[in-house]
Design a protein around this motif. Structure first.
Motif, PDB file in Angstrom:
ATOM      1  N   UNK A  23       0.835  -1.210   0.000  1.00 55.63           N
ATOM      2  CA  UNK A  23       0.000   0.000   0.000  1.00 55.63           C
ATOM      3  C   UNK A  23       0.866   1.255   0.000  1.00 55.63           C
ATOM      4  N   UNK A  24       1.982   1.210   0.721  1.00 59.53           N
ATOM      5  CA  UNK A  24       2.908   2.342   0.723  1.00 59.53           C
ATOM      6  C   UNK A  24       3.349   2.653  -0.703  1.00 59.53           C
ATOM      7  N   UNK A  25       3.782   1.633  -1.440  1.00 59.53           N
ATOM      8  CA  UNK A  25       4.293   1.862  -2.787  1.00 59.53           C
ATOM      9  C   UNK A  25       3.200   2.300  -3.750  1.00 59.53           C
ATOM     10  N   UNK A  26       1.965   1.816  -3.549  1.00 66.19           N
ATOM     11  CA  UNK A  26       0.853   2.298  -4.371  1.00 66.19           C
ATOM     12  C   UNK A  26       0.634   3.791  -4.145  1.00 66.19           C
ATOM     13  N   UNK A  27       0.623   4.180  -2.876  1.00 67.56           N
ATOM     14  CA  UNK A  27       0.375   5.588  -2.557  1.00 67.56           C
ATOM     15  C   UNK A  27       1.550   6.473  -2.956  1.00 67.56           C
ATOM     16  N   UNK A  28       2.772   5.968  -2.836  1.00 62.72           N
ATOM     17  CA  UNK A  28       3.917   6.741  -3.308  1.00 62.72           C
ATOM     18  C   UNK A  28       3.786   7.010  -4.811  1.00 62.72           C
ATOM     19  N   UNK A  29       3.432   5.990  -5.572  1.00 60.71           N
ATOM     20  CA  UNK A  29       3.267   6.165  -7.020  1.00 60.71           C
ATOM     21  C   UNK A  29       2.169   7.173  -7.314  1.00 60.71           C
TER      22      UNK A  29
END
Length: 156
Positions: A23-29
């Motif tokens: 989820x972190x990487x989704x939101x970072x993107x």
């Protein structure tokens, strides 16, 4: 219905960690930080409080100095870190200090902000008091297990 045996904590922690990192990487993107390799986060955390070295990063990442150097080169190309000419302690001219750039700090701030949001989502599900009890209990158990301080975090 068939009763489900309790799931070992190690598995639950692994599942939770994977979920949160995904989820972190989704939101970072979504916020303009695409394609951030997970290893980047470990380096950002290691350099957050001051200079580190490639050798220390290699040890943290449980990899060779050459592999750590390649990771640092990629992070330097993206503007997240800078490598200086002398070691962090100045003793060995071959060891380059690694420091965060402003962009690296911005990325680290974005990561921390997203983790606050994700924890807020979980607090809505399980209750803020329960979430804080889990955090406090786990922090205490880990401090005890590691002899008085939380360890640096690197890949498993």
């Amino acid at each position: 219905s068939v009763p489900v045996p309790p799931v070992p904590l190690a598995r639950l922690f692994a599942m939770a960690g994977r979920y949160l990192v995904e989820r972190l990487h989704q939101r970072l993107a979504d916020r303009g930080w695409p394609d951030i390799p997970p290893a980047t986060g470990y380096v950002l955390l290691a350099a957050r409080t001051g200079p580190t070295t490639g050798g220390e990063i290699a040890q943290l990442m449980r990899t060779s100095k050459q592999a750590a150097s390649k990771l640092l080169e990629a992070m330097e190309r993206r503007g997240f870190v800078e490598r200086g000419a002398a070691g962090a302690d100045g003793a060995d001219g071959r060891m380059k200090s690694v420091v965060l750039t402003d962009q690296g700090r911005e990325l680290l701030t974005a990561v921390e902000d997203i983790y606050v949001e994700l924890e807020s989502d979980w607090a809505a599900l399980m209750g803020r008091d329960t979430l804080e009890l889990i955090r406090t209990s786990l922090t205490g158990a880990l401090i005890d297990a590691y002899g008085g301080a939380l360890p640096a975090i690197g890949p498993s």
